[in-house]
Write a protein that holds these residues in place. Structure first.
Motif: not given
Length: 349
Positions: A172-185
């Protein structure tokens, strides 16, 4: 004619699960019967079983991460065949005609989706829904899911909750190549989030209280794991991430984590703590940051997630248990002593 299924159920409020028998409804024209092979143990099962989320009708059979094989189909069913591997997730019906259902978002049905267990199903004569800690289940065909024969069914079962819960906000928020994602936990939900985000081509970082899971995080596709219990992690990573997924139910200082968002970044809340959450207004106005939430996904999106995970080899890390070990599994889950999800071998029920 109804059929009898063996099951493990909560016999009364906050009581340990026991072996029992339940009745499954007679097949309607649009129903399928699934003989269950595996069912994941979700943290929400524990909340319901232990009474954290209030009283239910008992006996109550938990379980909404269900994988099995179709054993019977109704007269009007054309999309499933006997012998096919199939799954059932967190919801088993909805109104079908509201604005949300019309967009394939049955999980947000305006009259309320029917959950797989613990609810009166107003679309099935008030039948009380019973979940997947059992030998079989009957479900409307449009809420069944196709499961690829090539995947590990035990590792796939948790995807029916943990997988869609993390896939949906990333998409929904457009994750893909070039996207920086952090996961808490990085527990049962977070480790799946890492795998899916990495498979989408994102650069993934894990926020964890300590660094004991760093080698696992890297093996699952993360670039780094940041230990939040030491140092000033927020200052070190200010303005670093496009998307942060909060997979934990702890009462966190969201202001601190939101400082790590870039311009137009979003922190998506997935865990369900018991207290109110929020952040200071300036946290939002700076860099147009957003705080959002997400709840599982619709049926078509869940099918899309299953197909994506099959294509990219994504599955949960699981420990398979016999049905007699369910109560111990609950205890170990609460103590974070599982790597990373328990899955019940339903042939032992």
């Amino acid at each position: 004619m109804t059929t009898t299924a063996h099951a493990w159920a909560v016999p009364g409020f906050a009581q340990p699960l026991v072996a029992t028998d339940i009745e499954r409804r007679e097949l309607r024209p649009d129903d399928i019967r699934i003989d269950i092979e595996y069912c994941g143990v979700c943290h929400s099962d524990i909340h319901v079983a232990t009474g954290d989320w209030g009283e239910r009708r008992y006996p109550l059979v938990p379980g909404h991460e269900i994988i099995g094989r179709v054993s019977e189909v109704g007269s009007a069913v054309t999309d499933f065949r006997v012998g096919e591997r199939a799954g059932v997730g967190c919801i088993i019906d909805s109104c079908g005609h509201c604005h949300c259902c019309g967009q394939g978002a049955e999980n947000y049905c305006l009259t309320g989706p029917i959950k797989t267990y613990g609810e009166d199903n107003r679309y099935a004569d008030g039948e009380y829904t019973q979940g997947g800690y059992s030998t079989s289940i009957v479900v409307k065909d449009s809420f069944g899911l196709h499961v690829c024969e090539s995947v590990d069914p035990a590792a796939t079962a948790p995807l029916l909750c943990a997988g869609i819960t993390t896939y949906s906000p990333l998409k929904n928020w457009g994750a893909g190549p070039g996207t920086k994602v952090a996961v808490i936990g990085m527990g049962g939900l977070g480790h799946v989030a890492v795998k899916i985000a990495a498979a989408m081509g994102c650069e993934v970082t894990v926020f964890s209280r300590g660094d004991s899971k760093k080698s696992d995080a890297l093996a699952f596709g993360a670039k780094d794991l940041i230990a939040t219990g030491t140092g000033n992690f927020a200052e070190d990573h200010r303005g670093s991430f496009d998307i942060i997924l909060n997979t934990v139910s702890a009462d966190l200082d969201l202001d601190t984590y939101m400082q790590c968002l870039r311009l137009d970044g979003v922190l998506v809340q997935l865990g369900l703590p018991m207290k109110r959450m929020g952040a200071m207004p300036r946290t939002f106005t700076q860099f147009r940051r957003s705080l959002a939430g997400s709840f599982i996904g619709g049926i078509s999106e869940t099918q899309e997630m299953l197909d994506f995970c099959a294509e990219h080899g994504v599955g949960a890390e699981v420990e398979i248990i016999d049905a007699a070990g369910i109560n111990e599994a609950f205890t170990r889950t609460l103590a974070s002593k599982v790597r990373y999800r328990f899955v019940i071998d339903c042939s032992t029920i």
